[in-house]
Enzyme design. Structure first.
Site, mmCIF file in Angstrom:
data_model
loop_
_atom_site.group_PDB
_atom_site.id
_atom_site.type_symbol
_atom_site.label_atom_id
_atom_site.label_comp_id
_atom_site.label_asym_id
_atom_site.label_seq_id
_atom_site.Cartn_x
_atom_site.Cartn_y
_atom_site.Cartn_z
ATOM 1 C CB THR A 154 -0.929 0.070 1.317
ATOM 2 O OG1 THR A 154 0.032 0.062 2.481
ATOM 3 C CG2 THR A 154 -1.872 -1.142 1.270
ATOM 4 C CE LYS A 155 3.111 2.302 4.645
ATOM 5 N NZ LYS A 155 2.139 1.607 5.137
ATOM 6 C CB VAL A 156 4.358 6.305 -2.061
ATOM 7 C CG1 VAL A 156 5.309 6.636 -1.147
ATOM 8 C CG2 VAL A 156 4.241 7.296 -3.277
#
Length: 381
Positions: A177-179
């Site tokens: 889910t992280k950038v």
């Protein structure tokens, strides 16, 4: 919110094919080493050790630093921050936040230090850095280790300095889910070469340790497949951050003047990844509480998140401990919502979300009254 960012799949498949052709799939392979070098460069740090996830990365730091007793941290964070410490037999001590930033308030940290305190863990919440200078001075004055959970903050800066060089070490997350994602992964970045080497040994069963370790080490290595994804995600990072910023600016234009609602802001003089769009709902002004807004959005197929809510001290196993009074944390946790963003969200999607939010907030009192009627009717039935 939480969809993986777009990447160039051909680059990923080329890297995976290269790893398969070379038959080096794990154990500190070439892709993993390249990923470490690029993360260290982005963070401006001398050392980077990548791991299978960020929770284990924080646990490795606790082991490597030989922490004992109590570790001070905010409650306004994902439960993994506290769980990583508690899992190793230490006690998380929750402190209140600065209501302007959502990050640790150095004054409350200073008041919480006891003879049992061995470290402070700050959290750069939503990518907004902690009061780094004040926490570094406090840690130095009290003889404490200082780590930062930088899961949200890769590519961000504080006073022009990149996140990754603060305290004794910082931890990044490369969860899906992280950038920047590596399917699943984490990293410890630090200028302390001795600490980095100890972490690296502990992540590989303790091999190479120069002194005995009660823990003996574990297996926390990142695979070449995850490193391939991490490298490809880093390739896309500048474009993803630009797209995220445009999303944020569109939300601000659409919702910025709505009474009873505010967007968390970012320092325009600092670099940001704009991974999160967080709104705060004031029920006294809007007539609508945060939880009802989330339910209304979900009824329209918009997945918004209470981020982070409840706060850690309001969750088990921590709520069963002696009561902790954190008024700023509890107030913020009860009011915040993370709205959909990221490179897979279209501008039209955002406008639709904003239409729902505007309608809900502008008619908050009416919707709240209808909701109570609906709930009351359900209980009677």
């Amino acid at each position: 919110m939480g969809r993986p960012s777009r990447i160039e799949r051909t680059r990923l498949f080329d890297r995976l094919s290269w790893a398969l052709d070379n038959q080096w799939l794990t154990n500190n392979g070439p892709l993993t080493r390249e990923f470490e070098e690029r993360v260290a460069d982005l963070a401006g740090a001398d050392n980077c050790v990548v791991t299978c996830n960020a929770t284990v990365a924080l646990q490795l730091l606790v082991h490597a630093a030989e922490l004992t007793g109590e570790v001070i941290m905010p409650s306004m964070t994902f439960a993994a921050t506290a769980h990583a410490v508690r899992w190793l037999g230490l006690k998380p001590v929750f402190c209140d936040i600065d209501p302007r930033t959502g990050c640790l308030d150095p004054a409350t940290v200073a008041a919480a230090v006891t003879p049992r305190t061995s470290a402070i863990v700050g959290v750069h919440l939503w990518g907004r850095p902690c009061a780094v200078d004040a926490l570094e001075k406090l840690a130095a004055d009290r003889g404490l280790r200082l780590f930062f959970d930088a899961a949200h903050a890769i590519g961000c800066t504080s006073q022009g300095r990149p996140v990754g060089r603060f305290g004794d070490a910082e931890v990044f997350s490369f969860h899906a889910t992280k950038v920047v994602n590596a399917f699943e992964g984490g990293a410890i970045v630090t200028d302390d070469s001795d600490l980095a080497q100890r972490v690296r040994s502990l992540a590989n069963f303790g091999f190479g340790l120069q002194s005995p370790s009660a823990a003996g080490g574990t297996n926390a290595k990142m695979s070449e497949a995850s490193a391939a994804m991490g490298l490809t995600s880093l390739d896309a990072f500048p474009e993803v951050a630009r797209y995220n910023r445009e999303n944020y600016e569109l939300y601000r234009r659409e919702l910025g003047q709505l009474p009873g609602l505010s967007l968390i802001d970012f320092d325009p003089d600092e670099r940001q990844n704009y991974q999160y769009v967080i709104i705060e709902i004031d029920e006294q002004v809007s007539g609508l509480n945060r939880d009802l807004l989330v339910e209304l959005l979900r009824a329209e197929n918009v997945v918004a998140q209470r981020y982070f809510s409840p706060a850690c001290h309001q969750l088990e196993p921590y709520r069963s401990q002696p009561e902790v009074y954190l008024p700023h944390t509890e107030r913020l946790a009860a009011r915040v919502v993370a709205l959909p963003t990221g490179s897979t969200i279209s501008r039209e999607d955002i406008r639709r979300v904003c239409n729902i939010v505007r309608l809900a907030v502008s008619r908050g009192s009416e919707l709240t009254a209808r909701w109570h009627q609906h709930v009351g009717a359900g209980k009677k039935a």
